[in-house]
Design a protein around this motif. Structure first.
Motif, PDB file in Angstrom:
ATOM      1  N   UNK A   1      45.538  75.757  19.765  1.00 43.76           N
ATOM      2  CA  UNK A   1      44.180  76.189  20.126  1.00 43.76           C
ATOM      3  C   UNK A   1      43.924  77.628  19.722  1.00 43.76           C
ATOM      4  N   UNK A   2      44.982  78.401  19.527  1.00 43.58           N
ATOM      5  CA  UNK A   2      44.834  79.816  19.169  1.00 43.58           C
ATOM      6  C   UNK A   2      44.739  80.037  17.661  1.00 43.58           C
ATOM      7  N   UNK A   3      44.929  78.975  16.863  1.00 46.33           N
ATOM      8  CA  UNK A   3      44.881  79.116  15.408  1.00 46.33           C
ATOM      9  C   UNK A   3      43.583  78.548  14.864  1.00 46.33           C
ATOM     10  N   UNK A   4      43.289  78.880  13.599  1.00 50.99           N
ATOM     11  CA  UNK A   4      42.058  78.422  12.960  1.00 50.99           C
ATOM     12  C   UNK A   4      42.336  77.301  11.959  1.00 50.99           C
ATOM     13  N   UNK A   5      43.519  76.718  11.990  1.00 51.73           N
ATOM     14  CA  UNK A   5      43.858  75.652  11.051  1.00 51.73           C
ATOM     15  C   UNK A   5      42.983  74.427  11.278  1.00 51.73           C
ATOM     16  N   UNK A   6      42.832  73.629  10.199  1.00 53.83           N
ATOM     17  CA  UNK A   6      42.085  72.378  10.323  1.00 53.83           C
ATOM     18  C   UNK A   6      42.759  71.462  11.338  1.00 53.83           C
ATOM     19  N   UNK A   7      41.947  70.753  12.097  1.00 56.07           N
ATOM     20  CA  UNK A   7      42.476  69.902  13.153  1.00 56.07           C
ATOM     21  C   UNK A   7      42.742  68.487  12.656  1.00 56.07           C
ATOM     22  N   UNK A   8      43.755  67.868  13.213  1.00 47.96           N
ATOM     23  CA  UNK A   8      44.065  66.473  12.937  1.00 47.96           C
ATOM     24  C   UNK A   8      44.324  65.758  14.256  1.00 47.96           C
ATOM     25  N   UNK A   9      44.054  64.476  14.284  1.00 46.31           N
ATOM     26  CA  UNK A   9      44.365  63.684  15.468  1.00 46.31           C
ATOM     27  C   UNK A   9      45.622  62.862  15.191  1.00 46.31           C
ATOM     28  N   UNK A  10      46.239  62.371  16.247  1.00 48.74           N
ATOM     29  CA  UNK A  10      47.466  61.593  16.093  1.00 48.74           C
ATOM     30  C   UNK A  10      47.482  60.480  17.134  1.00 48.74           C
ATOM     31  N   UNK A  11      48.076  59.353  16.792  1.00 45.64           N
ATOM     32  CA  UNK A  11      48.328  58.267  17.729  1.00 45.64           C
ATOM     33  C   UNK A  11      49.801  57.897  17.627  1.00 45.64           C
ATOM     34  N   UNK A  12      50.478  57.834  18.745  1.00 46.11           N
ATOM     35  CA  UNK A  12      51.876  57.408  18.811  1.00 46.11           C
ATOM     36  C   UNK A  12      51.919  56.205  19.742  1.00 46.11           C
ATOM     37  N   UNK A  13      52.386  55.078  19.263  1.00 44.50           N
ATOM     38  CA  UNK A  13      52.305  53.858  20.060  1.00 44.50           C
ATOM     39  C   UNK A  13      53.625  53.122  20.180  1.00 44.50           C
ATOM     40  N   UNK A  14      53.638  52.202  21.123  1.00 40.57           N
ATOM     41  CA  UNK A  14      54.794  51.331  21.340  1.00 40.57           C
ATOM     42  C   UNK A  14      54.248  50.023  21.872  1.00 40.57           C
ATOM     43  N   UNK A  15      54.720  48.894  21.347  1.00 43.87           N
ATOM     44  CA  UNK A  15      54.200  47.622  21.828  1.00 43.87           C
ATOM     45  C   UNK A  15      55.330  46.617  22.006  1.00 43.87           C
ATOM     46  N   UNK A  16      55.034  45.585  22.767  1.00 46.94           N
ATOM     47  CA  UNK A  16      55.992  44.513  23.050  1.00 46.94           C
ATOM     48  C   UNK A  16      55.242  43.197  22.957  1.00 46.94           C
ATOM     49  N   UNK A  17      55.848  42.198  22.310  1.00 44.35           N
ATOM     50  CA  UNK A  17      55.216  40.882  22.216  1.00 44.35           C
ATOM     51  C   UNK A  17      56.292  39.815  22.154  1.00 44.35           C
ATOM     52  N   UNK A  18      56.017  38.660  22.769  1.00 41.78           N
ATOM     53  CA  UNK A  18      56.929  37.527  22.665  1.00 41.78           C
ATOM     54  C   UNK A  18      56.129  36.241  22.707  1.00 41.78           C
ATOM     55  N   UNK A  19      56.658  35.185  22.099  1.00 39.94           N
ATOM     56  CA  UNK A  19      56.054  33.861  22.145  1.00 39.94           C
ATOM     57  C   UNK A  19      57.137  32.824  21.899  1.00 39.94           C
ATOM     58  N   UNK A  20      56.843  31.574  22.180  1.00 40.80           N
ATOM     59  CA  UNK A  20      57.811  30.504  22.010  1.00 40.80           C
ATOM     60  C   UNK A  20      58.100  30.277  20.529  1.00 40.80           C
ATOM     61  N   UNK A  21      59.352  29.949  20.226  1.00 43.26           N
ATOM     62  CA  UNK A  21      59.745  29.594  18.867  1.00 43.26           C
ATOM     63  C   UNK A  21      60.312  28.186  18.872  1.00 43.26           C
ATOM     64  N   UNK A  22      60.522  27.629  17.693  1.00 40.55           N
ATOM     65  CA  UNK A  22      61.144  26.312  17.593  1.00 40.55           C
ATOM     66  C   UNK A  22      62.543  26.378  18.170  1.00 40.55           C
ATOM     67  N   UNK A  23      62.990  25.278  18.781  1.00 38.10           N
ATOM     68  CA  UNK A  23      64.328  25.231  19.371  1.00 38.10           C
ATOM     69  C   UNK A  23      65.380  25.492  18.308  1.00 38.10           C
ATOM     70  N   UNK A  24      66.330  26.348  18.633  1.00 39.48           N
ATOM     71  CA  UNK A  24      67.416  26.668  17.709  1.00 39.48           C
ATOM     72  C   UNK A  24      68.737  26.563  18.427  1.00 39.48           C
ATOM     73  N   UNK A  25      69.781  26.343  17.673  1.00 37.82           N
ATOM     74  CA  UNK A  25      71.122  26.259  18.223  1.00 37.82           C
ATOM     75  C   UNK A  25      71.770  27.619  18.088  1.00 37.82           C
ATOM     76  N   UNK A  26      72.191  28.249  19.174  1.00 35.80           N
ATOM     77  CA  UNK A  26      72.815  29.574  19.081  1.00 35.80           C
ATOM     78  C   UNK A  26      74.053  29.544  18.203  1.00 35.80           C
TER      79      UNK A  26
END
Length: 286
Positions: A251-276
């Motif tokens: 805030x004390x400088x005169x440099x051009x400003x940029x915005x930033x987004x830092x994210x984290x997400x989680x998702x899961x859904x059913x898959x076809x049956x598999x044999x471990x």
């Protein structure tokens, strides 16, 4: 400039990316006819703003050539103002700022990431009150207005001692479709921008990594969900504290400003049956 035949791998990826968006549109009554006309406008807007040969705006004919949108439609769409802006609505932006301040700035937190219960009124809590928190961020809105809305959205609660508690580690309302839709547009847009940059632009890539497995039990998914909710949020809070400190310095400088987004997400859904498999190898982060 453009390949006459888009890569098959790209078309397959775009089709997959569109599936959850189409699912949302069908559920919310957005028809193909409405969406296709809106998409024409997006094609014209992007071509006009980002695919110029020089400092001059491209002609209707050039935009039509680039996008495949009929020249009459290009002319019509260029004469219209965009329906939506790119910025988060003011109420959402204010809410995010308030939560960040509550999480990171004494006397509103006991330590970074640990928001303190705040007296509702400055007359009883002084500088450690919800009134003072809102006044720290904005002089133009009354704390009571913010609190009523946050109670409606499930972001805060008031206990029997008239202290306000933050109910969420980030401004993600459990209620309020418009507020959640605003974050949907913001987060998906920025994630897509990072991915498109990494796919099409030379130079340093943006950080975009994930881990993925396809043979986990429901119990394991629940354990992972809890771990991401806890440990992932701690990582985001640390980034939030660092960003807040850096913004205060900048805030004390005169440099051009940029915005930033830092994210984290989680998702899961059913898959076809598999044999471990006993020889199953761990997945490499992608």
């Amino acid at each position: 400039m453009h390949s006459p035949t888009p890569p098959t791998s790209l078309l397959q990826a775009l089709r997959r990316v569109m599936r959850p968006l189409v699912r949302l549109m069908v559920r919310k009554g957005v028809t193909y006819t409405y969406f296709s006309d809106m998409l024409k406008g997006v094609f014209v807007e992007v071509a006009e703003q980002e695919f110029r040969l020089d400092a001059n705006a491209p002609s209707d004919s050039r935009i039509s050539l680039l996008t495949g949108v009929h020249r009459k439609d290009v002319k019509r769409l260029r004469s219209q103002s965009p329906d939506v802006g790119d910025d988060l609505p003011a109420a959402v932006s204010l809410g995010a700022h308030l939560v960040s301040t509550w999480q990171t700035t004494p006397p509103f937190c006991t330590r970074p990431g640990d928001p303190a219960p705040l007296a509702r009124l400055a007359s009883t809590g002084g500088e450690r009150s919800f009134d003072a928190l809102v006044a720290r961020v904005s002089k133009d809105i009354r704390a009571r207005v913010v609190l009523d809305e946050w109670l409606r959205l499930g972001i805060a609660r008031v206990d029997e001692h008239d202290h306000v508690h933050l109910e969420t580690a980030a401004f993600v309302p459990q209620k309020g479709f418009d507020e959640k839709a605003a974050y949907f547009g913001h987060n998906v847009h920025d994630h897509a921008c990072a991915a498109v940059h990494n796919l099409t632009t030379e130079g340093a890539p943006y950080f975009e990594r994930s881990v993925h497995y396809d043979a986990l039990s429901a119990a394991s998914i629940a354990r992972l969900r809890d771990a991401v909710s806890s440990e992932g949020m701690q990582a985001l809070l640390a980034f939030n504290t660092l960003a807040a400190d850096l913004e205060a310095q900048d805030a004390r400088s005169a440099d051009a400003r940029q915005r930033v987004t830092i994210g984290l997400y989680f998702y899961s859904e059913a898959t076809a049956a598999t044999v471990p498999s006993e020889d199953a190898a761990p997945k490499i982060p992608a």
